[in-house]
Design a protein around this motif. Structure first.
Motif, short mmCIF file in Angstrom:
data_model
loop_
_atom_site.label_atom_id
_atom_site.label_comp_id
_atom_site.label_asym_id
_atom_site.label_seq_id
_atom_site.Cartn_x
_atom_site.Cartn_y
_atom_site.Cartn_z
N LEU A 29 1.10 -1.19 -0.02
CA LEU A 29 0.06 0.03 -0.09
C LEU A 29 0.72 1.40 -0.07
O LEU A 29 0.58 2.33 -0.74
N GLN A 30 1.93 1.28 0.77
CA GLN A 30 2.73 2.44 0.81
C GLN A 30 3.68 2.57 -0.26
O GLN A 30 3.93 3.73 -1.09
N ALA A 31 4.21 1.67 -1.13
CA ALA A 31 4.93 1.73 -2.38
C ALA A 31 4.44 1.97 -3.40
O ALA A 31 4.49 2.71 -4.16
N LEU A 32 2.94 1.40 -3.61
CA LEU A 32 2.04 1.49 -4.80
C LEU A 32 1.20 2.51 -4.71
O LEU A 32 0.57 2.94 -5.77
N GLY A 33 0.72 2.96 -3.57
CA GLY A 33 -0.34 3.80 -3.17
C GLY A 33 -1.71 3.20 -3.36
O GLY A 33 -1.93 2.02 -3.91
N PRO A 34 -2.93 3.86 -2.69
CA PRO A 34 -3.98 3.06 -2.72
C PRO A 34 -4.65 2.68 -3.87
O PRO A 34 -5.36 1.80 -4.12
N LYS A 35 -4.54 3.60 -5.05
CA LYS A 35 -4.99 3.18 -6.38
C LYS A 35 -4.52 2.04 -7.09
O LYS A 35 -5.29 1.28 -7.41
N GLN A 36 -3.24 1.99 -7.11
CA GLN A 36 -2.47 0.90 -7.80
C GLN A 36 -2.76 -0.44 -6.88
O GLN A 36 -2.96 -1.38 -7.29
N PHE A 37 -2.90 -0.25 -5.52
CA PHE A 37 -3.28 -1.19 -4.76
C PHE A 37 -4.37 -1.78 -4.86
O PHE A 37 -4.92 -3.04 -4.68
N VAL A 107 -10.55 -4.68 -23.51
CA VAL A 107 -11.78 -4.52 -23.34
C VAL A 107 -12.33 -4.62 -21.87
O VAL A 107 -13.23 -3.77 -21.30
N ILE A 108 -11.68 -5.62 -20.99
CA ILE A 108 -12.15 -5.72 -19.61
C ILE A 108 -11.71 -4.41 -18.82
O ILE A 108 -12.55 -3.91 -18.07
N ALA A 109 -10.61 -3.98 -19.16
CA ALA A 109 -10.00 -2.80 -18.67
C ALA A 109 -11.06 -1.58 -18.80
O ALA A 109 -11.28 -0.62 -17.93
N THR A 110 -11.44 -1.49 -19.97
CA THR A 110 -12.52 -0.28 -20.29
C THR A 110 -13.77 -0.25 -19.93
O THR A 110 -14.30 0.43 -19.21
N HIS A 111 -14.41 -1.57 -19.82
CA HIS A 111 -15.67 -1.76 -19.45
C HIS A 111 -16.10 -2.23 -18.14
O HIS A 111 -17.32 -2.30 -17.60
N TRP A 112 -14.94 -2.53 -17.40
CA TRP A 112 -15.29 -3.12 -15.97
C TRP A 112 -14.57 -2.36 -14.87
O TRP A 112 -15.36 -1.83 -14.02
N LEU A 113 -13.48 -1.85 -15.27
CA LEU A 113 -12.77 -1.25 -14.01
C LEU A 113 -13.28 0.32 -13.94
O LEU A 113 -13.53 0.93 -15.01
N VAL A 114 -13.18 0.86 -12.75
CA VAL A 114 -13.56 2.00 -12.43
C VAL A 114 -12.25 2.92 -12.12
O VAL A 114 -11.59 2.62 -10.99
N LEU A 115 -11.43 3.24 -12.95
CA LEU A 115 -10.07 3.42 -13.03
C LEU A 115 -9.53 5.04 -12.27
O LEU A 115 -8.38 5.58 -11.97
N ASP A 117 -8.47 8.38 -12.16
CA ASP A 117 -7.44 9.23 -13.14
C ASP A 117 -6.31 8.33 -13.38
O ASP A 117 -5.34 8.82 -13.95
N LEU A 118 -6.31 7.11 -13.25
CA LEU A 118 -5.23 6.02 -13.65
C LEU A 118 -5.53 5.85 -15.17
O LEU A 118 -6.50 5.89 -15.69
N LEU A 255 -11.49 2.89 -6.98
CA LEU A 255 -10.55 1.80 -6.67
C LEU A 255 -10.08 2.36 -5.24
O LEU A 255 -9.56 1.12 -4.41
N GLN A 256 -10.03 3.13 -4.61
CA GLN A 256 -9.69 3.60 -3.13
C GLN A 256 -10.50 2.86 -2.44
O GLN A 256 -9.98 2.03 -1.50
#
Length: 427
Positions: A29-37, A107-115, A117-118, A255-256
């Motif tokens: 969590l510390q190294a990658l941040g809450p969004k990448q985590f 396709v999965i990243a576009t239509h499923w994830l709530v990214l 500002d990533l 994501l957070q």
């Protein structure tokens, strides 16, 4: 003595597997941040969803390996012949699904994830990583089934323990040196492949038969498919139900918040790992007692008391020190404040799930697959119906109440075996 040694080995191996990712979480969590985590949480969830494809099959194979294996040359050869057939299917299937995920990653990243500002490319990397992880780890399941069914659980747990330490101690070192999701995924895939190969080597040593002395005989697998078919649908429903809170939540919140829920869920499911060493050690014995109802009941009652003791000890520890330990461990006041109430609800559901496993084992051994199917279907329908409105009304803790509700259903229905014991005693 063999059962005690297997239980001890299972606790050591499973405890390491459960604790290693939990202890590593603050560094990730510390190294990658809450969004990448949060993306790591999504990868974990996707891995669990893909693992549904093995649900039922692995349970059936444990049963088949346990029935076939004995000290005679004939028993070992029958076991090796079954392994020779199914391992090929596992490798082909794992590589096929992994490739399909790579092709569909955008396709999965576009239509499923709530990214938020990533960048989309980072979400695509995450999906690709999940596909590669599945391809290299999925075949390891068949080797695990053989080692459990043949009660070679001490070497299995040694491999799993070393793999867990390499995966997460090494993983922390990797992200501290190269704090990117890409570095994390490369490390995890490499360790996963090595662990699968180590399991395979040990599984073949256990059979005492060389691959070169066997032939591909698809017809020899036909009797096994009936057992697999009976369990697979039921297990798929169960595995899907377990992940439904996270599936729904991943689409409804950022994501957070999803990352916070993933931390709580990781701890709750990690706590559930405490019962699996007992289940893993007892399962081959329970299968051998399938024609001895009285012996099977005695074993189930002992298991119920053991689970009760574990739940009582865990509950007291969490009530006394849970909130303090969470703040100390996460080292982030905002995250700990968001996680603690969610974790409290999830742990109640986890305790009910532990007790449910006693009835589940009984159903599995005596072949009452219809009971398992009905319970899992009811739980899945309920989770789909209630989790979205609960999340809308309560936020991420609403998903935790959904997890609690489905486990309450499973626990209630699983008491059937205990009622049967009482009625027989009364007669």
């Amino acid at each position: 003595m063999g059962l005690k040694n297997n239980i001890l080995a299972n606790y050591l191996g499973t405890g390491t597997i459960a604790l290693a990712p939990i202890l590593a979480l603050p560094w990730y969590l510390q190294a990658l941040g809450p969004k990448q985590f949060g993306l790591i949480g999504f990868i974990t969830m996707l891995q669990a969803l893909l693992g549904i494809m093995d649900a039922g099959t692995s349970q059936a194979l444990v049963r088949e390996f346990a029935i076939r294996f004995n000290a005679t040359d004939g028993g070992k050869r029958d076991t090796a012949s079954l392994l020779y057939g199914v391992e090929r299917l596992y490798w082909v299937f794992g590589l096929t699904i992994g490739t399909a995920i790579l092709l569909l990653s955008n396709v999965i990243a576009t239509h499923w994830l709530v990214l938020d500002d990533l960048p989309l490319s980072l979400g695509t990397y995450a999906i690709c990583g999940a596909g590669i992880l599945f391809a290299v780890q999925f075949p390891g399941s068949v080797y695990r089934s053989l080692l459990v069914g043949t009660q070679a659980q001490i070497p299995l747990n040694a491999i799993m323990l070393i793999g867990a330490l390499a995966r997460h101690v090494g993983g922390v070192m990797v992200v501290l040196c190269w704090p990117t999701l890409y570095a994390y995924l490369v490390w995890q895939a490499g360790v996963g492949l090595l662990e699968t190969l180590a399991r395979g080597h040990r599984a073949w040593r256990t059979t005492g038969v060389k691959r070169s002395g066997l032939r591909w005989e698809p017809q020899s697998l036909l009797p096994v498919w009936k057992t697999i078919a009976n369990l697979t649908g039921t297990a798929w429903l169960a595995a899907l139900t377990v992940q439904m809170d996270k599936i729904i939540l991943s689409k409804m919140v950022g994501l957070q918040q999803f990352g916070y829920y993933t931390i709580a869920a990781s701890i709750a499911l990690g706590a559930l790992q405490l019962v699996y060493p007992l289940i893993q050690a007892v399962m081959p014995m329970a299968i051998q007692l399938r024609f001895d109802p009285r012996g099977l009941r005695k074993l189930s009652i002992k298991l119920l008391w053991l689970f009760g003791g574990l739940v009582a000890i865990g509950g007291l520890l969490f009530a006394a020190m849970g909130e303090w330990m969470l703040h100390f461990w996460v080292r982030n006041a905002t995250a700990a404040t968001a996680i603690y109430p969610v974790l409290s609800v999830l742990l109640i559901g986890t305790a009910l799930n532990a007790f449910y496993n006693v009835g589940y084992i009984h159903w599995l051994v005596v072949g009452k697959v219809d009971r398992m199917l009905k319970v899992n279907l009811a739980a899945l329908v309920l989770s789909i119906a209630i989790i979205p409105p609960l999340v809308d009304r309560l936020g991420i803790i609403g998903a935790a109440f959904g997890w609690l509700s489905i486990n309450l259903i499973g626990f209630t229905f699983s008491l059937e075996w205990l009622r049967n014991v009482r009625s027989e005693n009364g007669a």
